[in-house]
Scaffold this active site. Structure first.
Site, short mmCIF file in Angstrom:
data_model
loop_
_atom_site.label_atom_id
_atom_site.label_comp_id
_atom_site.label_asym_id
_atom_site.label_seq_id
_atom_site.Cartn_x
_atom_site.Cartn_y
_atom_site.Cartn_z
N ASN A 54 -0.94 4.33 3.55
CA ASN A 54 0.00 3.36 4.11
C ASN A 54 1.15 4.03 4.85
OD1 ASN A 54 -0.99 0.68 3.75
ND2 ASN A 54 -0.96 1.13 1.56
N ARG A 65 -6.01 -1.55 -1.80
CA ARG A 65 -6.49 -0.65 -2.85
C ARG A 65 -8.00 -0.82 -3.00
NH1 ARG A 65 -4.36 1.76 -7.73
NH2 ARG A 65 -2.32 0.89 -7.30
N GLN A 67 2.92 2.71 13.28
CA GLN A 67 3.40 1.44 13.84
C GLN A 67 4.91 1.50 14.11
OE1 GLN A 67 1.75 -1.92 11.70
NE2 GLN A 67 -0.32 -1.30 12.26
N ASP A 93 -5.59 -5.39 15.37
CA ASP A 93 -6.38 -5.02 14.19
C ASP A 93 -7.12 -3.73 14.50
OD1 ASP A 93 -7.82 -5.11 11.67
OD2 ASP A 93 -7.52 -7.29 11.68
N HIS A 115 9.04 -6.09 -4.21
CA HIS A 115 8.09 -7.20 -4.21
C HIS A 115 6.95 -6.83 -5.17
CE1 HIS A 115 5.29 -10.23 -2.93
NE2 HIS A 115 4.43 -9.32 -2.55
N ARG A 168 -3.08 5.68 -6.85
CA ARG A 168 -1.90 5.09 -6.22
C ARG A 168 -1.32 5.97 -5.13
NH1 ARG A 168 3.10 2.21 -8.25
NH2 ARG A 168 3.96 4.25 -7.83
N ARG A 199 8.66 -19.23 -4.67
CA ARG A 199 8.03 -19.47 -5.98
C ARG A 199 9.10 -19.79 -7.02
NH1 ARG A 199 4.19 -14.11 -5.30
NH2 ARG A 199 2.33 -15.18 -4.51
N ASP A 241 8.30 -14.83 -3.03
CA ASP A 241 8.80 -14.79 -4.41
C ASP A 241 9.97 -15.77 -4.56
OD1 ASP A 241 7.18 -12.28 -5.07
OD2 ASP A 241 8.37 -11.65 -3.36
N GLY A 257 2.74 -6.23 4.70
CA GLY A 257 1.69 -5.45 4.05
C GLY A 257 2.25 -4.61 2.91
N ASN A 258 1.55 -4.59 1.80
CA ASN A 258 2.04 -3.89 0.60
C ASN A 258 1.67 -2.41 0.58
OD1 ASN A 258 3.48 -5.80 -0.90
ND2 ASN A 258 1.57 -6.87 -1.34
#
Ligand SMILES: NC(=O)c1ccc[n+]([C@@H]2O[C@H](COP(=O)([O-])OP(=O)(O)OC[C@H]3O[C@@H](n4cnc5c(N)ncnc54)[C@H](O)[C@@H]3O)[C@@H](O)[C@H]2O)c1
Ligand SMILES: *[C@@H]1O[C@H](CO)[C@@H](O)[C@H](O)[C@H]1NC(C)=O
Ligand SMILES: *[C@@H]1O[C@H](CO)[C@@H](O)[C@H](O)[C@H]1NC(C)=O
Length: 302
Positions: A74, A61, A81, A11, A156, A67, A131, A128, A99-100
């Site tokens: 990101n 966000r 990474q 982290d 996603h 955006r 779901r 998804d 992560g989005n």
């Protein structure tokens, strides 16, 4: 699967005290296979000799954030990474990006790790997928395990396409095609799709927090299937690197496809008939991903 596990938790520095709490909880689970937990804020420690990487941390966000700025932040995280995986992890590492924006973050990580095959990178659309299985199962009054071969196509996000044209449901009368089991085409082509597409937002609205337990379960399902393979005749959904595929999905995207996994290698299920209804929804989510990729790649090159 009963291999002992060493967990490396990464982290950012200000979060290290919080991470200590996570370490305590992991210890308190008395997990049978967990041998060691190492918490760190250093990529060279976290990515060293990894067999599996689950990239969950991304920039959320914030109020008033554009955006583009979010994407830029990101790209910086996943470039770093990806490069750290390239430098420190095993070349056989399996990387799952959560992560989005997960698809695009995954593409950036893969491109930043040129010495690791692109096939070794995937992003999470299993939540998804689960779901969609559950919605069909509840409608048919069967357990979720009686529903197989749903597909999540694309990003996603709310443009993803949950497709049940190849889905089978085990009913007491035997195995039926999903449309025959549900017997409500307008629900399957309308509210079912919308419910799955907007489920993340619905959970946030109810919990005031995003999906946690269901996301963790989906991550476990995804990694378990990479390690152990998918059952004969069944497929699952995951975001993978698109090269030549029979569905006309553009190349150089991380796009969610139906895949089968064997010997730790995935293969896109390539024999499915696609009708016009499905094709237009698959194209819409691809268009969204191409636009996001092009913006992200411009940041990567800068
Ligand atoms: N693909 C999916 O199905 C799916 C499902 C659930 C959540 N998500 C996404 O996963 C991400 C994490 O969700 P969450 O609920 O766990 O969020 P969270 O905010 O609870 O946890 C994210 C953690 O990542 C850390 N982090 C931030 N930047 C980092 C960096 N550069 N390096 C290392 N760690 C960093 C944060 O400090 C925080 O501890 C979000 O982007 C969320 O939208 C995706
Ligand atoms: C990852 O790469 C190795 C070879 O470097 C390979 O054995 C493994 O099956 C690859 N595939 C996936 C899906 O991770
Ligand atoms: C793709 O999905 C992600 C995750 O939900 C989202 O953050 C991103 O904005 C979507 N892409 C586009 C271009 O809308």
């Amino acid at each position: 699967m009963n291999a002992p596990i060493i967990l490396l938790l990464l982290d950012i520095t200000p979060m290290l005290p919080v991470l200590e709490g996570v370490v305590m909880e992991l210890q308190d689970c008395a997990l049978p296979l967990l041998r060691e937990v190492i918490a760190t804020d250093k990529e060279e420690v976290a990515f060293k000799d990894l067999d599996a990487a689950i990239l969950v941390g991304s920039m959320p966000r914030k109020e008033g954030m554009e955006r583009k700025d979010l994407l830029k932040a990101n790209v910086a995280i996943f470039r770093s990474q990806g490069a750290a995986l390239d430098k420190y992890a095993k070349k056989t590492v399996h990387v799952l990006v959560v992560g989005n924006p997960a698809n695009t973050n995954c593409l950036i990580a893969a491109k930043s790790a040129p010495s690791i095959p692109k096939e070794n990178f995937s992003c999470l659309t299993r939540l998804d997928h689960n779901r969609a299985c559950s919605q069909v199962a509840m409608r048919c009054g069967v357990p979720a395990t009686h529903v197989k071969n749903v597909i999540i196509w694309g990003n996603h996000s709310s443009t993803q396409y949950p497709d049940v044209h190849h889905c089978k449901v085990s009913m007491s009368s035997g195995e039926l095609a999903c449309f025959d089991a549900v017997k409500d085409d307008s629900w399957l082509k309308g509210d079912f799709i919308a419910t799955v597409q907007q489920r993340g937002a619905a959970v946030i609205k109810a919990r005031k927090l995003s999906s946690a337990m269901s996301a963790a379960k989906a991550i476990c399902d995804h990694m378990r299937d990479i390690w152990s393979g998918t059952p004969e005749g069944e497929f699952i959904s995951m975001g993978v690197y698109s090269t030549g595929n029979p569905y006309g999905v553009p190349e150089d995207l991380i796009y969610s496809f139906p895949v089968q996994i064997k010997d730790k290698a995935w293969k896109i299920v390539d024999s499915l008939a696609i009708n016009d209804f499905s094709k237009s929804k698959m194209d819409a989510t691809a268009a969204e991903l191409m636009e996001e990729r092009d913006t992200a790649l411009a940041f990567l090159a800068a």
